[in-house]
Design an enzyme around this catalytic site. Structure first.
Site, PDB file in Angstrom:
ATOM      1  N   SER A   1       0.835  -1.205   0.000  1.00 17.53           N
ATOM      2  CA  SER A   1       0.000   0.000   0.000  1.00 17.53           C
ATOM      3  C   SER A   1       0.869   1.254   0.000  1.00 17.53           C
ATOM      4  O   SER A   1       0.343   2.356  -0.021  1.00 17.53           O
ATOM      5  CB  SER A   1      -0.941   0.003   1.212  1.00 17.53           C
ATOM      6  OG  SER A   1      -0.194  -0.073   2.412  1.00 17.53           O
TER       7      SER A   1
ATOM      8  N   TYR B   1     -11.057  -6.181  12.212  1.00 14.88           N
ATOM      9  CA  TYR B   1     -10.246  -5.876  11.049  1.00 14.88           C
ATOM     10  C   TYR B   1     -10.161  -7.039  10.058  1.00 14.88           C
ATOM     11  O   TYR B   1      -9.919  -8.174  10.440  1.00 14.88           O
ATOM     12  CB  TYR B   1      -8.812  -5.496  11.472  1.00 14.88           C
ATOM     13  CG  TYR B   1      -8.024  -5.017  10.284  1.00 14.88           C
ATOM     14  CD1 TYR B   1      -8.187  -3.728   9.790  1.00 14.88           C
ATOM     15  CD2 TYR B   1      -7.159  -5.877   9.598  1.00 14.88           C
ATOM     16  CE1 TYR B   1      -7.496  -3.303   8.669  1.00 14.88           C
ATOM     17  CE2 TYR B   1      -6.465  -5.450   8.479  1.00 14.88           C
ATOM     18  CZ  TYR B   1      -6.642  -4.155   8.022  1.00 14.88           C
ATOM     19  OH  TYR B   1      -5.973  -3.738   6.905  1.00 14.88           O
TER      20      TYR B   1
ATOM     21  N   SER C   1     -12.629  28.194 -29.604  1.00 21.64           N
ATOM     22  CA  SER C   1     -12.218  27.828 -30.939  1.00 21.64           C
ATOM     23  C   SER C   1     -11.643  29.071 -31.567  1.00 21.64           C
ATOM     24  O   SER C   1     -12.204  30.160 -31.446  1.00 21.64           O
ATOM     25  CB  SER C   1     -13.427  27.327 -31.725  1.00 21.64           C
ATOM     26  OG  SER C   1     -13.189  27.433 -33.099  1.00 21.64           O
TER      27      SER C   1
ATOM     28  N   ASN D   1      -3.214  -2.336  13.875  1.00 20.14           N
ATOM     29  CA  ASN D   1      -4.634  -2.022  13.682  1.00 20.14           C
ATOM     30  C   ASN D   1      -5.027  -0.657  14.238  1.00 20.14           C
ATOM     31  O   ASN D   1      -5.654   0.151  13.557  1.00 20.14           O
ATOM     32  CB  ASN D   1      -5.510  -3.117  14.305  1.00 20.14           C
ATOM     33  CG  ASN D   1      -5.440  -4.424  13.540  1.00 20.14           C
ATOM     34  OD1 ASN D   1      -4.826  -4.488  12.469  1.00 20.14           O
ATOM     35  ND2 ASN D   1      -6.046  -5.466  14.075  1.00 20.14           N
TER      36      ASN D   1
ATOM     37  N   HIS E   1     -38.416  22.187 -15.068  1.00 21.81           N
ATOM     38  CA  HIS E   1     -38.364  21.335 -16.264  1.00 21.81           C
ATOM     39  C   HIS E   1     -37.483  21.939 -17.360  1.00 21.81           C
ATOM     40  O   HIS E   1     -37.720  21.705 -18.537  1.00 21.81           O
ATOM     41  CB  HIS E   1     -39.763  21.098 -16.856  1.00 21.81           C
ATOM     42  CG  HIS E   1     -40.783  20.601 -15.897  1.00 21.81           C
ATOM     43  ND1 HIS E   1     -41.102  19.266 -15.785  1.00 21.81           N
ATOM     44  CD2 HIS E   1     -41.567  21.241 -14.995  1.00 21.81           C
ATOM     45  CE1 HIS E   1     -42.051  19.122 -14.869  1.00 21.81           C
ATOM     46  NE2 HIS E   1     -42.346  20.303 -14.368  1.00 21.81           N
TER      47      HIS E   1
ATOM     48  N   GLN F   1      -7.797  -2.466   3.873  1.00 26.06           N
ATOM     49  CA  GLN F   1      -6.634  -1.698   3.432  1.00 26.06           C
ATOM     50  C   GLN F   1      -6.980  -0.786   2.261  1.00 26.06           C
ATOM     51  O   GLN F   1      -6.429   0.298   2.123  1.00 26.06           O
ATOM     52  CB  GLN F   1      -5.512  -2.649   3.021  1.00 26.06           C
ATOM     53  CG  GLN F   1      -4.384  -1.952   2.289  1.00 26.06           C
ATOM     54  CD  GLN F   1      -3.223  -2.889   2.018  1.00 26.06           C
ATOM     55  OE1 GLN F   1      -2.675  -3.480   2.934  1.00 26.06           O
ATOM     56  NE2 GLN F   1      -2.875  -3.051   0.752  1.00 26.06           N
TER      57      GLN F   1
ATOM     58  N   LYS G   1      -8.289   3.389   1.864  1.00 29.74           N
ATOM     59  CA  LYS G   1      -7.531   4.615   1.652  1.00 29.74           C
ATOM     60  C   LYS G   1      -7.456   5.026   0.175  1.00 29.74           C
ATOM     61  O   LYS G   1      -7.322   6.200  -0.130  1.00 29.74           O
ATOM     62  CB  LYS G   1      -6.129   4.469   2.250  1.00 29.74           C
ATOM     63  CG  LYS G   1      -6.129   4.700   3.763  1.00 29.74           C
ATOM     64  CD  LYS G   1      -4.822   4.345   4.417  1.00 29.74           C
ATOM     65  CE  LYS G   1      -4.663   2.847   4.514  1.00 29.74           C
ATOM     66  NZ  LYS G   1      -5.660   2.136   5.323  1.00 29.74           N
TER      67      LYS G   1
ATOM     68  N   LYS H   1     -18.063  30.194 -29.802  1.00 27.65           N
ATOM     69  CA  LYS H   1     -17.965  28.894 -29.134  1.00 27.65           C
ATOM     70  C   LYS H   1     -17.044  29.003 -27.926  1.00 27.65           C
ATOM     71  O   LYS H   1     -15.876  29.344 -28.048  1.00 27.65           O
ATOM     72  CB  LYS H   1     -17.424  27.847 -30.109  1.00 27.65           C
ATOM     73  CG  LYS H   1     -17.648  26.423 -29.676  1.00 27.65           C
ATOM     74  CD  LYS H   1     -17.433  25.435 -30.828  1.00 27.65           C
ATOM     75  CE  LYS H   1     -18.011  24.064 -30.549  1.00 27.65           C
ATOM     76  NZ  LYS H   1     -17.358  23.322 -29.516  1.00 27.65           N
TER      77      LYS H   1
ATOM     78  N   GLU I   1     -17.942  21.251 -16.993  1.00 29.53           N
ATOM     79  CA  GLU I   1     -18.155  19.864 -17.406  1.00 29.53           C
ATOM     80  C   GLU I   1     -17.313  18.896 -16.589  1.00 29.53           C
ATOM     81  O   GLU I   1     -17.783  17.838 -16.167  1.00 29.53           O
ATOM     82  CB  GLU I   1     -17.814  19.696 -18.894  1.00 29.53           C
ATOM     83  CG  GLU I   1     -18.781  20.391 -19.841  1.00 29.53           C
ATOM     84  CD  GLU I   1     -18.296  20.288 -21.291  1.00 29.53           C
ATOM     85  OE1 GLU I   1     -18.910  19.535 -22.047  1.00 29.53           O
ATOM     86  OE2 GLU I   1     -17.306  20.965 -21.641  1.00 29.53           O
TER      87      GLU I   1
ATOM     88  N   ASN J   1     -16.329  26.480 -24.883  1.00 26.34           N
ATOM     89  CA  ASN J   1     -16.645  25.215 -24.219  1.00 26.34           C
ATOM     90  C   ASN J   1     -16.465  25.344 -22.712  1.00 26.34           C
ATOM     91  O   ASN J   1     -15.393  25.730 -22.259  1.00 26.34           O
ATOM     92  CB  ASN J   1     -15.748  24.110 -24.751  1.00 26.34           C
ATOM     93  CG  ASN J   1     -15.983  23.855 -26.221  1.00 26.34           C
ATOM     94  OD1 ASN J   1     -17.089  24.067 -26.719  1.00 26.34           O
ATOM     95  ND2 ASN J   1     -14.951  23.419 -26.924  1.00 26.34           N
TER      96      ASN J   1
END
Lengths: 478, 478, 478, 478
Positions: free
Chosen positions: D25, D319, D279, D112, D158, D324, D327, D285, D292, D287
């Protein structure tokens, strides 16, 4: 979310039958009838108090709604998909019964805040019911733990026996988990205590309504401070689903423990016929059906939660019709929560623990080995590594001679340790092991007593069973 | 999974009422009655053929089951939670009706393989129904695309208008997505075509049964080669849920498109009253309820899928009672699939596209700019970067003078480009843009024609509508 | 999805550092470098073949890309968030190395179809790698089952011992589950065998490209028939995630079995140190860490799958920037699949089964009881109910006298059955129980042999280990 | 969860390389180094205080850990999979540096409780960081809302324009949603404020440790009252994931709004280059990439949450190594939360609202129609149904004559209403519509002022910007 019949006029078309099937909610939202009538009554009372409708209108509405409620409860009302939802059913019937006054009920509110209010009331009631059940489960666990405060049990890690613990300590570990769920439930309740009534479609009403009055009458603690938020918000539902999910995660884990404990291989517990099924000719076989079903139900509750999350993800603000489906998941999870707590409670009422069997496993597993090493470190200042080697020597001797640590004689020990150290018998007595665990919260009897005291103070048990009295177990089934 | 009444003898206890509530499944599994009777009949037929029961017994069983089926279908049978599930209801009633022969029906099988067989049959039927609906949807999309093969539409990325495409091309993009779902459904069907009957509890039967015979009689293609796997396996259900999930992911995306297209701001489509609700005094408001509900239902279908996954995760092998809950998610998703396909089909039947409105947006968005640059590269060998600069110069001029590219005069172009290059008018004509996209699968009319031809060959449309005939749109609602 | 540096000109602003951190993907998409270079090379080859670029340009591009690949593989390339993604890194470096020809590489394609092509290639490779591993796992299970074809094991339901089965039969139950996963993987592969290259931004390219040529050169089987679908589609990724999810559901279930079998209470298997951890002084404790980790990893794989589903839900058509995140889940799941199969394979290489221990449990559990009753029904025509009563009588006698059924004398049986029936000894011999299960697919040795034959034909094992040879087990660790 | 190197002795075997890859890990848990060192230091301080180790040992440990920390932070420490996790790396290095005292650090604790303590500390820090960011976001939203308190905006249901609201009111609707998230975060923090240190493996320690002392030193508010619960519990992580999930549900919804508002079709907002890409030749345009990506990240956060739920479902108590993996999901979600809040904040810093554009849409949509009807009801006592008919008459007239309600003359109204009623001009003024919404929480300026006051009192803004001052917007980018 206006139904077709409300906006007739200009639109000649009707929903198609497919559309009707998709958009109806009466098949599941009929269980809102009681809170819908409650909210409508208080809304009308407020309208009259604000002189938006007359007192006569209110009287008619109040009586009419009582009548409709009776009709629903006596099964007289026919639910029909064309009327779409429970709100339309009630409103239409009210107007049939009391005439035009019925149409004035909807003044100053919209379907959006009406549905939101009903659902808040419903969730609030579900939370109250769950809280009562959960408190009762906590009391039951506490009493069960108290009745097993002196029994030895095994603590497991990795499903492998690790150390002796008190059975009461094991049981209390679940008390604390469920107590956290109670705290979470109370957090969820706070979120459900806000009144959306008066938010109207989403911008507020065009009438001099009094939101604080309906809030108080309906038993809410506060109003939503923003009408758009009031209509868009599903946080209180998410919190309830999260509570249900976490509760069932805990239920699935304790169920897993019990399913394992009740295998033929373990045999540490037995659950009675009330919660198991068996085989008529294989007497040792007891299928732990209820525990399995509860574990299985955790999946359903998680799925319901996820449905709400996925529904909400990426939705534009305020109301979108997608949200109608929220009640499908909500209602099912409310039912599962009740069954989950009741089911676990029923299992706990029908369980017998066999600590003696567990002690055998601990003995077989040389569970004293760590205690022996720790003793050498603490009492004789032996280095950790050497202590472990010395302890391991005893274990290997036992293994090779098919003995257990508890049956070693002082002579054997002296020989194996070349007379360097002696070992008090109590270190080899598994029953005394828990008592040596130190620090608050450990598995020692003292710590367990502290847990009991704190638990009692938290859930306020007034009268306790006389000490030593175990919960009655139906003898016929064991 | 034996019910309490089956293992009476040794066990005096009974399930508690809580346990009964948790363990009953009759409230949802009653819809298995038809396949259960079908499977039982064929199992009994095989038993007689193998001389495990007599021909007389079989005749009695066959007739008895027919009678029970009629009772269920006529609503005569009372379902009761004490009898737990549909299998118990049918078996008990059968024995009441035909006596001891009824008890011999269960010879050589167990509840485990019985339930597994029923569920396979049920899923198979659900898949057939879904396939028919899906094929019909594909035909509808194809026809709609054909009727819009010459209309201009906009391709979006990031919800921003990007390039002109043919509306038929846009619609066909959904054809291919749903066609992949059809292939996935067919994969799922293969997985449901295995017979578990004869696996008994999980090790096979103690009788000389003939699994191939029942397999064939029940229309399966193969048997499970391993009895433990037959009882444990839920893969075929997972595959069906995955199909449903992917289908609804697609439905949610096309719904999202339609919800956006039908905003007042876009106004590119209009859906009729059959699938929308409106406002009596705000005539432009048309709430796209069905599209929203379908988008919302994607959440439910995903939640159901997840419930199955979580249920199965970490279960020990073969049968565990947790699995009883699988039918809850399965049945609901079967219903949602039917509504999802029907609902989308209904929307497509009630939609009008307004390509002219879309062209205005394309013009306003200078959507020819890329074509101009590409023209300069291709026709005049201008470097990409310079070509873009030249095209951008036209755009800026239009912006500053509130013009669109399509309204630029040759003189203006000549001046802006200092007479270096001329620009054929067709480059400025948005309607001709799709025709310039090259390579198979592009939005050119030729590619679209190829898509139609391939689509027709794949779904085998026999008779097509006369060309040019658009699906009838109810004029009253627009 | 154009990076800021590509559309400089008009825009003076730059992404903020927060935005850069959110939008960069180079930290995870750098593992696409190989397929990106592969796809770019073939795209350029096609451009030259179609005379869209010159042969010289192509040669420069091909060599330049080889050089860039070497730089990446030797660790010379510095990845930087400002260049956002691997595509930009490669393109920029290419242009530095070969000059203007590098800029012409992007002719006739867009970032949208480029990324889609790369990801298809990547998934295809991941599928091939998974298929090889899965085939190897299937062979291993088959061999292990063959080597245990005569050993007795217990079949469980509800985690309760139910009936004796052959250990080989138990192991083969997993063969068939994983074989279905192989079929699913092959379905997923078919979906990844379509080339999106040439779809450009989403409408096709403004150049005379040849999509079939690049398709063939890149080893695809078909092209996407619709450019908008090509860019929007994530179905092939969903199918891969579904495969991974189902695979891990199976892995989690077999892991659960092994974790239970290896408890001190069961003791039916032992896994060596290669896949467990232990305690230096509690010798019997062997934590089944790898089995637990694999069970745990099922959660991760399901979560990754869900992330893709939630991402896609409700997205408008074609490309949205949300989709950039798909690779995060994809790459992690590709890694988990490899570890999952390898891990299970490693466990199977390091496992010892103790059938004798299992037989003791079967004996203790009176697992012959059903066989006895079935014998009375079959051989003596005793009614089922009476047969069970007679069998139960033996069981109760054993229980009360601390005997097992196998140790009953003929005399005891005669007395208990009042001399009515005798009982052949083989009915009491647990080892002979599997042989009596009938019907194909049962746990009988004959059926198991048939399973082996079919399995061999399906996965095409050429040379088998000499019969009887068990997989070598490292003796030091047991 | 003991690493191989810790239990060498008896076990000759080693984990295989596959197993090592699965079980390591260190590749992700290295970010725990700081809290691990912090917890170890305080544990050692307590050991010395309780005379379990000497003061000299503690001094060596404290200094040694400081040195190790420096080595890690300066990049000197090489992480290696064989040493598995960060705890082993630190402990091994400590012992290299300070010798035997380092070995005594682990007295009275186990891996632990060590891991549990570290993770609690880590979550606590993540929560503090998130709280600070969230408070800052709330202040930003409040200030933005204040600066837009007089601007008209549209409320949607709506995704259809419904009513005029104040832009400040719309913005404040998000304030309240995120404020609930803050309350949820504070609930999650309470759950992370318990110290598991001293629970040892799961039963408590064999040494006279003082859990309250380490609790206080580490800044916890309480200890876990039960050692088994302390080790098993992941509730605090679930609560954090739930917070993150709900936060991202809100972020995904506001992102969806902004993505829609910024379409060319809507044009109600513009986001600057800092959070968009564009663009070079299609100037309109833009974006909305960051919005997003944030919407997309909601999927990742939900997937992470689900992974934890699925991992925990059905796990036996205390445990198991499955845990493990917790995380992996936790760390990624911590990162996403930071990016989510920062990203939204960055968007809000880079947004320009165009209320005038919105007013045009409201006018075009006859958004005054409801107000007109409500006026007739309130002022003239006209029945609701008739009022709507009268209002609808004006709308139809406007539609047929290409007018808007705001441009109707008094004469036209008089004619259409046959002189029965007059209509005050302010009813036709959209800007005055919000002011007529009544009840607390509505969109009226008064209610908005109340919201501001309450919000200020809740998040305690000390110094406000002078009224009217809008957040500075970078002019270059619009």
């Amino acid at each position: 979310m206006q139904s077709s019949s409300m906006w007739g006029g200009r639109f000649s078309g009707k929903p198609s039958s497919v559309a009707e099937q998709i958009s109806e909610s009466i098949s599941f939202d009929n269980r809102l009838y009681k809170v819908d009538i409650q909210a409508s009554t208080e809304h009308a009372r407020m309208l009259a108090r604000q002189n938006i409708i007359t007192q006569e209108d209110f009287d008619a509405i109040e009586n009419g709604l009582k009548m409709v409620k009776k009709e629903i409860e006596s099964g007289q009302m026919q639910f029909s998909p064309e009327l779409e939802d429970i709100h339309m059913h009630i409103e239409k019937r009210l107007t049939e019964v009391i005439g035009d006054a019925g149409k004035r009920l909807h003044t100053g509110r919209s379907r959006n805040d009406q549905v939101a209010t009903d659902t808040h009331l419903y969730v609030r009631e579900a939370i109250s019911a769950a809280e009562e059940k959960l408190l009762s489960l906590l009391r039951q666990i506490l009493e069960l733990a108290q009745s097993h405060k002196d029994d030895i049990w095994a603590g497991y890690t990795h499903l492998q026996i690790a150390q002796p613990v008190l059975l009461g300590h094991y049981l209390m570990s679940w008390f604390w988990a469920f107590y956290r769920d109670l705290e979470l439930l109370r957090f969820a309740r706070r979120e459900s205590m806000r009144s959306p009534l008066g938010a109207a479609a989403m911008g507020g009403a065009n009438y001099p309504i009094d939101r604080d009055y309906t809030k108080t009458r309906l038993g809410f603690e506060a109003i939503y401070e923003n009408s758009m938020d009031a209509v868009a918000n599903r946080d209180y539902q998410m919190s309830f689903h999260f509570f249900a999910t976490r509760l069932f995660i805990h239920i699935s884990r304790i169920s897993e423990d019990f399913i394992f404990y009740s295998t033929a291989e373990a045999g540490y517990i037995r659950m009675s016929d009330a919660v198991t099924t068996g085989s008529s000719i294989m007497p040792q076989k007891k299928n732990p059906d209820i525990a399995e079903l509860l574990r299985g139900k955790s999946a359903r509750v998680i799925g319901n939660f996820l449905s709400l999350l996925v529904n909400l993800k990426g939705l534009p603000s305020t109301y979108n019709r997608d949200l109608q489906e929220d009640k499908v998941y909500l209602f099912d999870t409310v039912d599962q929560v009740a069954m989950g707590i009741d089911g676990l409670s029923e299992i706990l009422r029908n369980i017998a623990f066999f600590p003696d069997k567990m002690i055998q496993s601990l003995e077989k597993g040389f569970a004293q080995a760590t205690d022996i090493a720790d003793y050498l470190v603490s009492a004789h200042g032996v280095a950790f590594r050497e202590a472990h080697e010395l302890s391991g020597r005893l274990v290997r001797y036992c293994e090779e001679n098919a003995k257990t640590l508890g049956t070693l004689s002082d002579g054997e020990i002296a020989e194996l340790w070349q007379g360097k150290f002696t070992l008090p018998r109590e270190i080899l007595d598994l029953r005394q092991s828990p008592g040596r665990r130190q620090g608050r919260g450990s598995t020692s009897p003292q710590s367990l007593g502290e847990q009991f005291a704190l638990a009692i103070s938290l859930i306020g048990i007034k009268e306790q069973k006389p000490s030593g009295a175990r919960p009655v177990f139906r003898p016929s089934t064991l």
